[in-house]
Scaffold this motif. Structure first.
Motif, short mmCIF file in Angstrom:
data_model
loop_
_atom_site.label_atom_id
_atom_site.label_comp_id
_atom_site.label_asym_id
_atom_site.label_seq_id
_atom_site.Cartn_x
_atom_site.Cartn_y
_atom_site.Cartn_z
N VAL A 1 0.87 -1.17 0.00
CA VAL A 1 0.00 0.00 0.00
C VAL A 1 0.91 1.22 0.00
O VAL A 1 1.71 1.41 0.91
N THR A 2 0.78 2.05 -1.04
CA THR A 2 1.66 3.21 -1.20
C THR A 2 0.85 4.49 -1.15
O THR A 2 -0.11 4.66 -1.90
N LEU A 3 1.24 5.39 -0.24
CA LEU A 3 0.62 6.70 -0.20
C LEU A 3 1.03 7.44 -1.47
O LEU A 3 2.20 7.42 -1.85
N ASN A 4 0.08 8.09 -2.14
CA ASN A 4 0.34 8.67 -3.45
C ASN A 4 -0.10 10.14 -3.49
O ASN A 4 -0.97 10.53 -4.25
N ARG A 5 0.52 10.93 -2.64
CA ARG A 5 0.24 12.36 -2.59
C ARG A 5 1.56 13.12 -2.51
O ARG A 5 1.83 13.88 -1.58
N PRO A 6 2.44 12.91 -3.49
CA PRO A 6 3.79 13.46 -3.40
C PRO A 6 3.83 14.99 -3.41
O PRO A 6 4.74 15.58 -2.81
N GLN A 7 2.85 15.63 -4.05
CA GLN A 7 2.86 17.09 -4.08
C GLN A 7 2.69 17.69 -2.69
O GLN A 7 3.05 18.83 -2.46
N LYS A 8 2.16 16.91 -1.75
CA LYS A 8 2.00 17.34 -0.35
C LYS A 8 2.85 16.48 0.58
O LYS A 8 2.59 16.38 1.77
N ARG A 9 3.87 15.83 0.01
CA ARG A 9 4.79 14.97 0.78
C ARG A 9 4.04 13.89 1.57
O ARG A 9 4.41 13.55 2.68
N ASN A 10 2.95 13.38 0.96
CA ASN A 10 2.13 12.31 1.53
C ASN A 10 1.52 12.67 2.88
O ASN A 10 1.26 11.81 3.70
N ALA A 11 1.26 13.97 3.08
CA ALA A 11 0.60 14.40 4.32
C ALA A 11 -0.77 13.75 4.41
O ALA A 11 -1.48 13.60 3.42
#
Length: 120
Positions: A35-45
């Protein structure tokens, strides 16, 4: 999908992938779900939307009999302070900002391994 979000293109012989907008789930044929967090533009906040999708992913993986273990990844991560800046500490406590995620994780009977980079 945002420009910063990238889909995983797995090796079709070793895994299958389901794409959930802010959370990517890659179920390996050996029974491991990544399971990968995919919100890199917000540093996966951890925003409310990401928490909801992550909780839904854990729930689905718990019900999937082919999944034997879960690996959570996507560094760095933390609470989305921009989302929380409009509420006080007591309000955050009252709405139990991370309770749904915490409850969702504790309801999973399968091993969950956090693959992190740096300090935790």
């Amino acid at each position: 999908m945002d420009d910063d979000q990238k889909e995983i293109h797995p090796n079709r012989e070793t895994s299958s992938t389901t794409h959930i907008q802010l959370v990517l789930v890659d179920i390996q044929y050996d029974g491991t779900a990544v399971v990968t967090l995919n919100r890199p533009q917000k540093r996966n906040a951890l925003s409310g939307a990401l928490i909801a999708e992550l909780t839904a992913a854990f729930r689905a993986l718990e019900l999937n009999d082919s999944v034997r273990a879960i690996v959570l990844t996507g560094s760095p991560a933390g609470a989305d302070l921009g989302e929380l800046k409009h509420i006080s500490t007591s309000e955050a406590y009252k709405i139990q900002y991370l309770k749904g995620l915490s409850d969702g994780i504790t309801q999973v009977r399968k091993p969950i391994i956090a693959s992190i980079e740096g300090f935790a």
